[in-house]
Design a protein around this motif. Sequence first.
Motif, PDB file in Angstrom:
ATOM      1  N   GLU A  96     -90.424  48.994 113.502  1.00 56.35           N
ATOM      2  CA  GLU A  96     -90.848  47.731 114.322  1.00 56.35           C
ATOM      3  C   GLU A  96     -90.310  46.680 113.790  1.00 56.35           C
ATOM      4  OE1 GLU A  96     -94.409  45.200 116.282  1.00 56.35           O
ATOM      5  OE2 GLU A  96     -94.897  47.325 115.242  1.00 56.35           O
ATOM      6  N   LEU A 138     -86.619  45.544 114.616  1.00 58.36           N
ATOM      7  CA  LEU A 138     -86.620  44.940 115.956  1.00 58.36           C
ATOM      8  C   LEU A 138     -87.145  43.500 116.121  1.00 58.36           C
ATOM      9  CD1 LEU A 138     -87.318  47.970 118.407  1.00 58.36           C
ATOM     10  CD2 LEU A 138     -85.116  47.551 116.977  1.00 58.36           C
ATOM     11  N   ALA A 139     -88.133  43.253 115.380  1.00 60.93           N
ATOM     12  CA  ALA A 139     -88.832  41.987 115.565  1.00 60.93           C
ATOM     13  C   ALA A 139     -87.686  40.933 114.904  1.00 60.93           C
ATOM     14  CB  ALA A 139     -90.100  41.852 114.588  1.00 60.93           C
ATOM     15  N   ARG A 158     -85.180  40.226 117.289  1.00 57.97           N
ATOM     16  CA  ARG A 158     -85.547  39.096 118.429  1.00 57.97           C
ATOM     17  C   ARG A 158     -85.856  37.613 117.845  1.00 57.97           C
ATOM     18  NH1 ARG A 158     -83.553  41.667 122.254  1.00 57.97           N
ATOM     19  NH2 ARG A 158     -84.929  42.904 123.748  1.00 57.97           N
ATOM     20  N   ASP A 159     -86.263  37.665 116.524  1.00 54.22           N
ATOM     21  CA  ASP A 159     -86.417  36.474 116.121  1.00 54.22           C
ATOM     22  C   ASP A 159     -85.144  35.794 115.704  1.00 54.22           C
ATOM     23  OD1 ASP A 159     -89.083  36.933 115.810  1.00 54.22           O
ATOM     24  OD2 ASP A 159     -89.136  37.510 113.619  1.00 54.22           O
ATOM     25  N   ASP A 204     -82.656  36.665 120.355  1.00 54.33           N
ATOM     26  CA  ASP A 204     -82.941  37.611 121.299  1.00 54.33           C
ATOM     27  C   ASP A 204     -82.151  37.878 122.499  1.00 54.33           C
ATOM     28  OD1 ASP A 204     -82.987  35.451 122.868  1.00 54.33           O
ATOM     29  OD2 ASP A 204     -85.171  35.052 123.073  1.00 54.33           O
ATOM     30  N   ARG A 217     -93.223  45.754 123.658  1.00 54.28           N
ATOM     31  CA  ARG A 217     -93.485  44.554 122.957  1.00 54.28           C
ATOM     32  C   ARG A 217     -92.281  43.772 122.818  1.00 54.28           C
ATOM     33  NH1 ARG A 217     -96.436  45.976 118.028  1.00 54.28           N
ATOM     34  NH2 ARG A 217     -98.123  46.188 119.497  1.00 54.28           N
ATOM     35  N   TYR A 218     -91.122  44.380 122.755  1.00 52.50           N
ATOM     36  CA  TYR A 218     -90.049  43.778 122.527  1.00 52.50           C
ATOM     37  C   TYR A 218     -89.115  43.668 123.616  1.00 52.50           C
ATOM     38  CZ  TYR A 218     -91.735  43.665 117.684  1.00 52.50           C
ATOM     39  OH  TYR A 218     -92.866  43.494 116.696  1.00 52.50           O
ATOM     40  N   CYS A 234     -87.471  46.034 125.100  1.00 54.32           N
ATOM     41  CA  CYS A 234     -86.223  46.895 124.697  1.00 54.32           C
ATOM     42  C   CYS A 234     -85.371  47.121 125.862  1.00 54.32           C
ATOM     43  CB  CYS A 234     -86.439  48.193 123.920  1.00 54.32           C
ATOM     44  SG  CYS A 234     -87.290  47.883 122.148  1.00 54.32           S
TER      45      CYS A 234
END
Length: 333
Positions: free
Chosen positions: A222, A225-226, A229-230, A233, A254-255, A257
């Motif tokens: 995870e 992916l976080a 996005r940071d 994005d 959550r992301y 995807c």
Amino acid sequence: MSEYIGRRTFVEGTAATLASSGIAGSTAAQESNGGESGTDDATDTEDEGMTDDTTLIAHRGFAGVYPENTELAVEAASFGGPGTQTAHRRADMVEVDVVPTADGTLVTFHDNGLAERDGGERGLTDTEGLVFETDTDTVTNATVLGTEETVPTLETVMDAIPPSVAVNLEFKNPGSDDLAFAESLSDQTLSTQRELWRPYTERALDLVSEYDNDILVSSFYEAALATVRDYDDSVPVAFLFWDSIEEGLEVTRRYDCDAMNVPRHMVQGTPFFNDSEYIDSDLSDIDLVDIAADEDRALNTWTVGTWYQAWELVQAGVDGLISDYPTVLSIQD
């Protein structure tokens, strides 16, 4: 950097089987890698879109045919064979594993160990050491699977893939035994692991931004992916599901995807559904094909080793096949 189009259609026509040039990956070779064979329905598949609407993703550069994650593999997967002879269908997307060396250079390699796999099995190269604890020169001089191919840098791999072919970067463990695998993290754990991933993620995204290929970043982690996005994005991401659909969907949502990369036993409507030693729950209430369509995400399945597996998964409605073999979408006689 081009944007990955999650549900695009590739019209390639009926794929050619591998020529008699000595390249592995024939129907017989595929059947030995999974045990299934085709069915009598094979002759009907041309009318049902067996090849036209399915994204063919070369797993590690078609690892069943070429030395995995090497420059030779990704180039041959991209152009339909090594050298000037087109021996098989070109990949729509090439998947490679990305990990940093001790110097921070990004290379494409799957395992943590250069010469030994988890459990003590023989590894992929002739060189000892963990990739992320070994200097770049040592890693990139290691020969892969007894061939003359060596472990390439990510830059070398990107140079070898034409802009028309998309690239799936799978972010591997960058150097810790404490990373949570294929599960949703608490805020505190995620914050800690973000710090480990951040420099690795930023280097990878900066590098691939210099190329025109469509890019998809996937990972079992995870925090990977976080940090994507940071940092940017706009870069499409996919969570790799392992033993829990619920955990996979939680991270995927959550992301937001763009894709879900899932094992074939999680796809309803196939003989493989819910048949795995890795899961201990009933998946019958969850149809990932419907969920992917409803949420406008691509559904890619791994790892497809035979034409029969591909046929069943395509009929069930998946978008992409992550395969070791370029012939899985070929219509067999």
